[in-house]
Design a protein around this motif. Structure first.
Motif, short mmCIF file in Angstrom:
data_model
loop_
_atom_site.label_atom_id
_atom_site.label_comp_id
_atom_site.label_asym_id
_atom_site.label_seq_id
_atom_site.Cartn_x
_atom_site.Cartn_y
_atom_site.Cartn_z
N ILE A 231 47.53 32.12 45.72
CA ILE A 231 46.70 32.54 44.59
C ILE A 231 47.60 33.29 43.61
N LEU A 232 47.70 32.74 42.41
CA LEU A 232 48.52 33.37 41.38
C LEU A 232 47.80 34.52 40.72
N GLY A 233 46.49 34.41 40.67
CA GLY A 233 45.73 35.49 40.07
C GLY A 233 44.26 35.17 39.96
N LEU A 234 43.48 36.21 39.88
CA LEU A 234 42.05 36.12 39.63
C LEU A 234 41.78 36.93 38.37
N ARG A 235 41.05 36.33 37.45
CA ARG A 235 40.78 37.02 36.20
C ARG A 235 39.39 36.74 35.71
N GLN A 236 38.83 37.73 35.06
CA GLN A 236 37.53 37.58 34.43
C GLN A 236 37.75 37.59 32.93
N THR B 2 39.81 31.35 25.11
CA THR B 2 40.60 32.00 24.06
C THR B 2 42.08 32.04 24.42
N PRO B 3 42.93 31.72 23.46
CA PRO B 3 44.37 31.77 23.72
C PRO B 3 44.85 33.16 24.16
N LEU B 4 44.25 34.23 23.60
CA LEU B 4 44.66 35.58 23.96
C LEU B 4 44.46 35.84 25.45
N TRP B 5 43.37 35.34 26.02
CA TRP B 5 43.10 35.51 27.45
C TRP B 5 44.22 34.86 28.26
N TRP B 6 44.62 33.64 27.89
CA TRP B 6 45.68 32.95 28.64
C TRP B 6 47.03 33.62 28.44
N VAL B 7 47.27 34.20 27.27
CA VAL B 7 48.52 34.93 27.04
C VAL B 7 48.62 36.09 28.02
N SER B 8 47.52 36.81 28.24
CA SER B 8 47.57 37.94 29.18
C SER B 8 47.78 37.45 30.60
N CYS B 9 47.19 36.30 30.94
CA CYS B 9 47.43 35.72 32.28
C CYS B 9 48.90 35.38 32.44
N ALA C 80 51.47 36.52 30.93
CA ALA C 80 52.31 37.72 31.02
C ALA C 80 52.28 38.30 32.42
N SER C 81 51.10 38.36 33.04
CA SER C 81 51.02 38.92 34.40
C SER C 81 51.71 38.01 35.40
N TRP C 82 51.63 36.69 35.22
CA TRP C 82 52.30 35.77 36.14
C TRP C 82 53.82 35.87 36.00
N ARG C 83 54.28 36.09 34.77
CA ARG C 83 55.73 36.24 34.55
C ARG C 83 56.22 37.51 35.24
N ILE C 84 55.48 38.61 35.10
CA ILE C 84 55.84 39.87 35.75
C ILE C 84 55.88 39.70 37.27
N ALA C 85 54.91 38.94 37.81
CA ALA C 85 54.83 38.72 39.26
C ALA C 85 55.90 37.74 39.75
N GLY C 86 56.63 37.12 38.83
CA GLY C 86 57.69 36.20 39.23
C GLY C 86 57.26 34.76 39.40
N TRP C 87 56.03 34.43 38.99
CA TRP C 87 55.55 33.05 39.16
C TRP C 87 56.03 32.13 38.06
N ILE C 88 56.41 32.69 36.93
CA ILE C 88 56.91 31.87 35.83
C ILE C 88 58.43 31.95 35.85
N SER C 89 59.05 30.80 35.93
CA SER C 89 60.50 30.77 35.97
C SER C 89 60.97 29.49 35.28
N ALA C 90 62.28 29.27 35.31
CA ALA C 90 62.86 28.09 34.68
C ALA C 90 62.75 26.86 35.58
N LYS C 91 62.29 27.04 36.82
CA LYS C 91 62.17 25.90 37.72
C LYS C 91 61.15 24.91 37.18
#
Length: 97
Positions: free
Chosen positions: A15-20, A25-32, A34-45
């Motif tokens: 589970i990468l995340g749970l969000r309400q 809205t694009p802003l909602w996905w931007v915040s998601c 950002a949190s995934w990047r901080i958690a290390g789920w977003i990478s160059a792979k």
């Protein structure tokens, strides 16, 4: 409530995340993102993104993962979407297949 699920090449689910929030809205996905990047789920792979068909999420993937990021439509969501546009009779015939 939205759950983002990651599946590794060996089939492990995480589970990468749970969000309400308002997922359209694009802003909602931007915040998601950002949190995934901080958690290390977003990478160059390289990754395959399987999405529900929402335009805002599609745009977020293209923005943050790159224009060449491979995207596939979730077949469960696609099926639901098609069924929503059929009459009851058409749905019954289509489901019998």
């Amino acid at each position: 409530m939205v759950a983002a699920l990651g599946i590794s090449q060996d089939g492990r689910k995480t589970i990468l995340g749970l969000r309400q929030g308002a997922t359209g809205t694009p802003l909602w996905w931007v915040s998601c993102w950002a949190s995934w990047r901080i958690a290390g789920w977003i990478s160059a792979k390289p990754r395959l993104y399987v999405l529900d068909g929402g335009k805002a999420l599609h745009a977020a993937v293209k923005k943050y993962a790159g224009e060449s990021a491979p995207i596939q439509r979730c077949q469960v969501h696609k099926r639901r979407n098609v069924l929503d546009h059929l009459t009851d009779e058409q749905s019954r015939r289509w489901l019998k297949g």
